[in-house]
Write a protein that holds these residues in place. Structure first.
Motif, PDB file in Angstrom:
ATOM      1  N   ARG A  56      67.877  25.956  37.888  1.00 31.83           N
ATOM      2  CA  ARG A  56      69.302  26.222  38.423  1.00 31.83           C
ATOM      3  C   ARG A  56      70.124  25.119  38.774  1.00 31.83           C
ATOM      4  NH1 ARG A  56      69.652  31.989  40.711  1.00 31.83           N
ATOM      5  NH2 ARG A  56      68.933  33.225  39.273  1.00 31.83           N
ATOM      6  N   ALA A  57      69.393  24.164  39.348  1.00 37.07           N
ATOM      7  CA  ALA A  57      70.062  22.944  39.836  1.00 37.07           C
ATOM      8  C   ALA A  57      70.648  22.469  38.694  1.00 37.07           C
ATOM      9  CB  ALA A  57      69.272  22.035  40.733  1.00 37.07           C
ATOM     10  N   ILE A  58      69.857  22.126  37.560  1.00 40.61           N
ATOM     11  CA  ILE A  58      70.410  21.477  36.522  1.00 40.61           C
ATOM     12  C   ILE A  58      71.663  22.260  35.721  1.00 40.61           C
ATOM     13  CG2 ILE A  58      69.734  20.995  33.942  1.00 40.61           C
ATOM     14  CD1 ILE A  58      66.866  20.304  35.030  1.00 40.61           C
ATOM     15  N   GLY A  59      71.479  23.602  36.026  1.00 37.63           N
ATOM     16  CA  GLY A  59      72.529  24.580  35.593  1.00 37.63           C
ATOM     17  C   GLY A  59      73.941  24.206  35.791  1.00 37.63           C
ATOM     18  N   GLU A  60      73.804  24.005  37.300  1.00 42.64           N
ATOM     19  CA  GLU A  60      75.013  23.700  38.098  1.00 42.64           C
ATOM     20  C   GLU A  60      75.583  22.381  37.554  1.00 42.64           C
ATOM     21  OE1 GLU A  60      76.797  25.276  40.585  1.00 42.64           O
ATOM     22  OE2 GLU A  60      75.508  27.166  40.435  1.00 42.64           O
ATOM     23  N   ILE A  61      74.803  21.279  37.685  1.00 47.26           N
ATOM     24  CA  ILE A  61      75.154  20.197  37.411  1.00 47.26           C
ATOM     25  C   ILE A  61      75.705  19.891  36.047  1.00 47.26           C
ATOM     26  CG2 ILE A  61      74.440  17.449  36.982  1.00 47.26           C
ATOM     27  CD1 ILE A  61      72.077  18.155  39.120  1.00 47.26           C
ATOM     28  N   ASN A  62      75.136  20.745  34.907  1.00 47.05           N
ATOM     29  CA  ASN A  62      75.633  20.668  33.578  1.00 47.05           C
ATOM     30  C   ASN A  62      76.789  21.361  33.633  1.00 47.05           C
ATOM     31  OD1 ASN A  62      73.403  19.420  32.732  1.00 47.05           O
ATOM     32  ND2 ASN A  62      72.281  20.995  31.954  1.00 47.05           N
ATOM     33  N   SER A  63      77.111  22.474  34.351  1.00 51.68           N
ATOM     34  CA  SER A  63      78.496  23.003  34.571  1.00 51.68           C
ATOM     35  C   SER A  63      79.748  22.235  34.714  1.00 51.68           C
ATOM     36  CB  SER A  63      78.235  24.338  35.479  1.00 51.68           C
ATOM     37  OG  SER A  63      78.401  23.811  36.642  1.00 51.68           O
ATOM     38  N   LEU A  64      79.456  21.048  35.104  1.00 52.59           N
ATOM     39  CA  LEU A  64      80.615  20.095  35.455  1.00 52.59           C
ATOM     40  C   LEU A  64      80.730  19.418  34.117  1.00 52.59           C
ATOM     41  CD1 LEU A  64      78.909  18.377  38.686  1.00 52.59           C
ATOM     42  CD2 LEU A  64      80.594  20.167  38.453  1.00 52.59           C
ATOM     43  N   PRO A  65      82.269  19.450  33.791  1.00 55.16           N
ATOM     44  CA  PRO A  65      82.751  18.942  32.754  1.00 55.16           C
ATOM     45  C   PRO A  65      82.735  17.478  32.931  1.00 55.16           C
ATOM     46  CG  PRO A  65      84.338  20.099  33.592  1.00 55.16           C
ATOM     47  CD  PRO A  65      83.132  20.361  34.623  1.00 55.16           C
ATOM     48  N   ASP A  66      83.109  16.973  34.207  1.00 52.87           N
ATOM     49  CA  ASP A  66      83.397  15.569  34.512  1.00 52.87           C
ATOM     50  C   ASP A  66      82.983  15.375  36.023  1.00 52.87           C
ATOM     51  OD1 ASP A  66      83.579  12.761  34.645  1.00 52.87           O
ATOM     52  OD2 ASP A  66      85.800  13.181  34.327  1.00 52.87           O
ATOM     53  N   ALA A  67      81.883  14.476  36.391  1.00 53.89           N
ATOM     54  CA  ALA A  67      81.835  14.844  37.964  1.00 53.89           C
ATOM     55  C   ALA A  67      82.836  13.462  38.501  1.00 53.89           C
ATOM     56  CB  ALA A  67      80.261  14.278  38.364  1.00 53.89           C
ATOM     57  N   GLY A  68      83.391  12.647  37.568  1.00 54.42           N
ATOM     58  CA  GLY A  68      84.261  11.632  38.140  1.00 54.42           C
ATOM     59  C   GLY A  68      83.479  10.961  39.153  1.00 54.42           C
ATOM     60  N   PRO A  69      84.108  10.717  40.364  1.00 57.17           N
ATOM     61  CA  PRO A  69      83.441   9.558  41.419  1.00 57.17           C
ATOM     62  C   PRO A  69      82.219   9.969  42.028  1.00 57.17           C
ATOM     63  CG  PRO A  69      85.601  10.732  42.277  1.00 57.17           C
ATOM     64  CD  PRO A  69      85.288  11.228  40.821  1.00 57.17           C
ATOM     65  N   PHE A  70      81.718  11.500  41.609  1.00 58.22           N
ATOM     66  CA  PHE A  70      80.759  12.069  42.077  1.00 58.22           C
ATOM     67  C   PHE A  70      79.349  11.921  41.159  1.00 58.22           C
ATOM     68  CE2 PHE A  70      84.056  14.225  43.878  1.00 58.22           C
ATOM     69  CZ  PHE A  70      83.924  13.711  45.529  1.00 58.22           C
ATOM     70  N   GLU A  71      79.916  11.139  40.000  1.00 60.37           N
ATOM     71  CA  GLU A  71      78.784  10.982  39.026  1.00 60.37           C
ATOM     72  C   GLU A  71      77.606  10.761  39.330  1.00 60.37           C
ATOM     73  OE1 GLU A  71      77.347  11.688  35.192  1.00 60.37           O
ATOM     74  OE2 GLU A  71      79.442  12.248  35.770  1.00 60.37           O
ATOM     75  N   ALA A  72      77.332   9.486  40.198  1.00 63.77           N
ATOM     76  CA  ALA A  72      75.990   9.139  40.539  1.00 63.77           C
ATOM     77  C   ALA A  72      75.405  10.055  41.543  1.00 63.77           C
ATOM     78  CB  ALA A  72      76.063   7.712  41.554  1.00 63.77           C
ATOM     79  N   ILE A  73      75.793  10.860  42.250  1.00 66.46           N
ATOM     80  CA  ILE A  73      75.149  11.805  42.886  1.00 66.46           C
ATOM     81  C   ILE A  73      74.590  12.779  41.875  1.00 66.46           C
ATOM     82  CG2 ILE A  73      75.487  13.705  44.612  1.00 66.46           C
ATOM     83  CD1 ILE A  73      77.804  11.874  45.773  1.00 66.46           C
TER      84      ILE A  73
END
Length: 64
Positions: A27-44
């Motif tokens: 589920r965590a991976i699903g949430e992360i994959n739903s982000l088209p672009d994490a921008g400045p939060f990419e490292a997190i």
């Protein structure tokens, strides 16, 4: 990136972290994959992805 976009990303990352705490890495991976672009939060996002992959014992994928 608008403030609304940043808030949406932070909510998704917080949800992913919560799923990890509950032992639900897919589920965590699903949430992360739903982000088209994490921008400045990419490292997190990548840190959380690595932790989720570790929980799933997908170590080769977690290394990068």
């Amino acid at each position: 990136m608008t403030p609304t976009d940043a808030q949406r990303i932070v909510r998704r990352l917080a949800a992913a972290e919560g799923y990890l705490e509950l032992g639900l890495p897919s589920r965590a991976i699903g949430e992360i994959n739903s982000l088209p672009d994490a921008g400045p939060f990419e490292a997190i996002a990548e840190l959380l992805r690595g932790e989720a992959l570790q929980q799933e014992e997908r170590f080769d994928e977690a290394i990068p």
